[in-house]
Design a protein around this motif. Structure first.
Motif, PDB file in Angstrom:
ATOM      1  N   GLU A  58       0.846  -1.192   0.000  1.00  0.00           N
ATOM      2  CA  GLU A  58       0.000   0.000   0.000  1.00  0.00           C
ATOM      3  C   GLU A  58       0.879   1.239   0.000  1.00  0.00           C
ATOM      4  OE1 GLU A  58      -3.622  -1.866   2.700  1.00  0.00           O
ATOM      5  OE2 GLU A  58      -2.894   0.163   3.045  1.00  0.00           O
ATOM      6  N   ALA A  59       0.456   2.234  -0.737  1.00  0.00           N
ATOM      7  CA  ALA A  59       1.213   3.483  -0.790  1.00  0.00           C
ATOM      8  C   ALA A  59       1.156   4.174   0.568  1.00  0.00           C
ATOM      9  CB  ALA A  59       0.630   4.387  -1.861  1.00  0.00           C
ATOM     10  N   LEU A  60       2.241   4.875   0.864  1.00  0.00           N
ATOM     11  CA  LEU A  60       2.333   5.609   2.119  1.00  0.00           C
ATOM     12  C   LEU A  60       2.257   7.103   1.821  1.00  0.00           C
ATOM     13  CD1 LEU A  60       2.907   5.605   5.185  1.00  0.00           C
ATOM     14  CD2 LEU A  60       5.349   5.640   4.629  1.00  0.00           C
ATOM     15  N   ASN A  61       1.232   7.750   2.346  1.00  0.00           N
ATOM     16  CA  ASN A  61       1.077   9.198   2.153  1.00  0.00           C
ATOM     17  C   ASN A  61       1.363   9.897   3.473  1.00  0.00           C
ATOM     18  OD1 ASN A  61       0.219   8.760  -0.462  1.00  0.00           O
ATOM     19  ND2 ASN A  61      -1.930   8.719   0.097  1.00  0.00           N
ATOM     20  N   ILE A  62       2.303  10.848   3.439  1.00  0.00           N
ATOM     21  CA  ILE A  62       2.592  11.595   4.659  1.00  0.00           C
ATOM     22  C   ILE A  62       2.723  13.068   4.334  1.00  0.00           C
ATOM     23  CG2 ILE A  62       3.791   9.653   5.748  1.00  0.00           C
ATOM     24  CD1 ILE A  62       6.383  11.223   5.236  1.00  0.00           C
ATOM     25  N   GLN A  63       2.688  13.864   5.372  1.00  0.00           N
ATOM     26  CA  GLN A  63       2.779  15.307   5.218  1.00  0.00           C
ATOM     27  C   GLN A  63       4.239  15.754   5.238  1.00  0.00           C
ATOM     28  OE1 GLN A  63       0.449  17.258   8.207  1.00  0.00           O
ATOM     29  NE2 GLN A  63      -0.422  18.706   6.748  1.00  0.00           N
ATOM     30  N   GLU A  64       4.514  16.776   4.477  1.00  0.00           N
ATOM     31  CA  GLU A  64       5.871  17.334   4.440  1.00  0.00           C
ATOM     32  C   GLU A  64       6.345  17.669   5.854  1.00  0.00           C
ATOM     33  OE1 GLU A  64       6.071  21.084   2.436  1.00  0.00           O
ATOM     34  OE2 GLU A  64       8.215  20.908   2.044  1.00  0.00           O
ATOM     35  N   GLY A  65       7.600  17.326   6.122  1.00  0.00           N
ATOM     36  CA  GLY A  65       8.177  17.614   7.430  1.00  0.00           C
ATOM     37  C   GLY A  65       8.106  16.453   8.410  1.00  0.00           C
ATOM     38  N   LYS A  66       7.196  15.512   8.130  1.00  0.00           N
ATOM     39  CA  LYS A  66       7.066  14.351   9.017  1.00  0.00           C
ATOM     40  C   LYS A  66       8.131  13.308   8.668  1.00  0.00           C
ATOM     41  CE  LYS A  66       3.174  15.754  10.962  1.00  0.00           C
ATOM     42  NZ  LYS A  66       3.132  16.198  12.360  1.00  0.00           N
ATOM     43  N   THR A  67       8.252  12.299   9.533  1.00  0.00           N
ATOM     44  CA  THR A  67       9.175  11.190   9.273  1.00  0.00           C
ATOM     45  C   THR A  67       8.420  10.041   8.605  1.00  0.00           C
ATOM     46  OG1 THR A  67      10.601  11.717  11.146  1.00  0.00           O
ATOM     47  CG2 THR A  67      10.675   9.451  10.318  1.00  0.00           C
ATOM     48  N   ALA A  68       8.955   9.590   7.494  1.00  0.00           N
ATOM     49  CA  ALA A  68       8.381   8.433   6.789  1.00  0.00           C
ATOM     50  C   ALA A  68       9.115   7.190   7.250  1.00  0.00           C
ATOM     51  CB  ALA A  68       8.525   8.597   5.285  1.00  0.00           C
ATOM     52  N   THR A  69       8.372   6.131   7.531  1.00  0.00           N
ATOM     53  CA  THR A  69       8.981   4.865   7.944  1.00  0.00           C
ATOM     54  C   THR A  69       8.464   3.747   7.052  1.00  0.00           C
ATOM     55  OG1 THR A  69       9.196   5.582  10.248  1.00  0.00           O
ATOM     56  CG2 THR A  69       9.288   3.208   9.814  1.00  0.00           C
ATOM     57  N   LEU A  70       9.380   3.081   6.379  1.00  0.00           N
ATOM     58  CA  LEU A  70       9.029   1.983   5.483  1.00  0.00           C
ATOM     59  C   LEU A  70       9.595   0.681   6.055  1.00  0.00           C
ATOM     60  CD1 LEU A  70       9.176   4.693   3.746  1.00  0.00           C
ATOM     61  CD2 LEU A  70       9.351   3.165   1.786  1.00  0.00           C
ATOM     62  N   THR A  71       8.880  -0.402   5.805  1.00  0.00           N
ATOM     63  CA  THR A  71       9.224  -1.691   6.411  1.00  0.00           C
ATOM     64  C   THR A  71       9.604  -2.715   5.363  1.00  0.00           C
ATOM     65  OG1 THR A  71       7.602  -1.240   8.152  1.00  0.00           O
ATOM     66  CG2 THR A  71       8.379  -3.498   7.954  1.00  0.00           C
ATOM     67  N   CYS A  72      10.587  -3.533   5.700  1.00  0.00           N
ATOM     68  CA  CYS A  72      10.999  -4.642   4.844  1.00  0.00           C
ATOM     69  C   CYS A  72      11.139  -5.872   5.739  1.00  0.00           C
ATOM     70  CB  CYS A  72      12.319  -4.309   4.165  1.00  0.00           C
ATOM     71  SG  CYS A  72      13.025  -5.659   3.191  1.00  0.00           S
ATOM     72  N   ASN A  73      10.338  -6.879   5.479  1.00  0.00           N
ATOM     73  CA  ASN A  73      10.406  -8.133   6.238  1.00  0.00           C
ATOM     74  C   ASN A  73      10.875  -9.260   5.342  1.00  0.00           C
ATOM     75  OD1 ASN A  73       9.157  -7.269   8.849  1.00  0.00           O
ATOM     76  ND2 ASN A  73       7.422  -6.850   7.536  1.00  0.00           N
ATOM     77  N   TYR A  74      11.622 -10.200   5.902  1.00  0.00           N
ATOM     78  CA  TYR A  74      12.083 -11.329   5.110  1.00  0.00           C
ATOM     79  C   TYR A  74      11.877 -12.622   5.893  1.00  0.00           C
ATOM     80  CZ  TYR A  74      16.288 -10.801   7.979  1.00  0.00           C
ATOM     81  OH  TYR A  74      17.155 -10.690   9.028  1.00  0.00           O
ATOM     82  N   THR A  75      11.892 -13.725   5.175  1.00  0.00           N
ATOM     83  CA  THR A  75      11.696 -15.013   5.821  1.00  0.00           C
ATOM     84  C   THR A  75      12.979 -15.826   5.730  1.00  0.00           C
ATOM     85  OG1 THR A  75      10.904 -15.973   3.759  1.00  0.00           O
ATOM     86  CG2 THR A  75       9.249 -15.056   5.237  1.00  0.00           C
ATOM     87  N   ASN A  76      13.008 -16.874   6.475  1.00  0.00           N
ATOM     88  CA  ASN A  76      14.112 -17.836   6.473  1.00  0.00           C
ATOM     89  C   ASN A  76      15.424 -17.204   6.915  1.00  0.00           C
ATOM     90  OD1 ASN A  76      12.277 -19.785   5.657  1.00  0.00           O
ATOM     91  ND2 ASN A  76      12.691 -19.450   3.509  1.00  0.00           N
ATOM     92  N   TYR A  77      16.468 -17.474   6.192  1.00  0.00           N
ATOM     93  CA  TYR A  77      17.799 -17.126   6.671  1.00  0.00           C
ATOM     94  C   TYR A  77      18.062 -15.629   6.620  1.00  0.00           C
ATOM     95  CZ  TYR A  77      18.127 -22.051   5.593  1.00  0.00           C
ATOM     96  OH  TYR A  77      17.881 -23.389   5.510  1.00  0.00           O
TER      97      TYR A  77
END
Lengths: 112, 113
Positions: free
Chosen positions: A9-28
């Motif tokens: 899903e797209a992440l919409n935030i306001q200018e000046g705020k902190t954007a946080t994006l997530t990356c999850n992985y499986t296995n090793y």
């Protein structure tokens, strides 16, 4: 097989705020993890690399964390600007491997 | 120092024709990677080459696709007898060493009619 998940899903935030994006992985756990930025119609641009024995990496307004217990990386953009609007890709390289495996990316939109 | 160059930027082929995609790595880079990006999908690794050698081609379809990186000249990704499903953006990346960040070219957008 290894699997990488980024929030589709797209992440919409306001200018000046902190954007946080997530990356999850499986296995090793990977040997290292990279974050790239991709603009429409262009190739990915390298941003940051973090190795498995590192917890955090910073570069200007960017910060990446790497938690091998949670199998997760977080990518932060502080003081976000409309120019930060793009798709951000997480890519992993596993030990002994030659190729990066990319997530499908998260689209970030920074609004005025 | 020029970045990774790819040409052509756009390529249109009819079914059954051949497509040749070229990639010139950054100066001093001897490692070249090819990726394919389908609409709404992530980048998928195809092949990794190091001057004159194919190191890893585990992502290449077994038929119709081939890649080379000659001693002189650009790396070439060749697709024979193209089909509509080959339509995608093909990206080339290069790096100075194996486990290093990769620098991507602008991509070649292949459209098969």
């Amino acid at each position: 097989s290894q699997k990488i998940e980024q929030n589709s899903e797209a992440l919409n935030i306001q200018e000046g705020k902190t954007a946080t994006l997530t990356c999850n992985y499986t296995n090793y756990s990977p040997a290292y993890l990279q974050w790239y930025r991709q603009d429409p119609g262009r190739g990915p641009v390298f941003l940051l690399l973090i190795r498995e024995n590192e917890k955090e990496k910073r570069k200007e307004r960017l910060k990446v964390t790497f938690d091998t217990t949670l199998k997760q990386s977080l990518f932060h953009i502080t003081a976000s600007q409309p120019a930060d609007s793009a798709t951000y890709l997480c890519a992993l390289l596993w030990g002994g491997g030659n190729k990066l495996t990319f997530g499908t990316g998260t689209q970030l939109k920074v609004e005025l | 120092n020029a970045g990774v160059m790819q040409n052509p930027r756009h390529l249109v082929r009819r079914r059954g024709q051949e497509a040749r995609l070229r990639c010139s790595p950054m100066k001093g880079h001897s490692h070249v990677y090819w990726y394919r990006q389908l609409p709404e999908e992530g980048l998928k690794f195809m092949v990794y080459l190091q001057k004159e050698n194919i190191i890893d081609e585990s992502g290449m379809p077994k038929e119709r696709f081939s890649a080379e990186f000659p001693k002189e000249g650009p790396s070439i990704l060749r697709i024979q007898q193209v089909v509509r499903g080959d339509s995608a953006a093909y990206f080339c990346a290069s790096s100075p060493q194996q486990d290093n960040e990769q620098f991507f070219g602008p991509g070649t957008r292949l459209t098969v009619l």
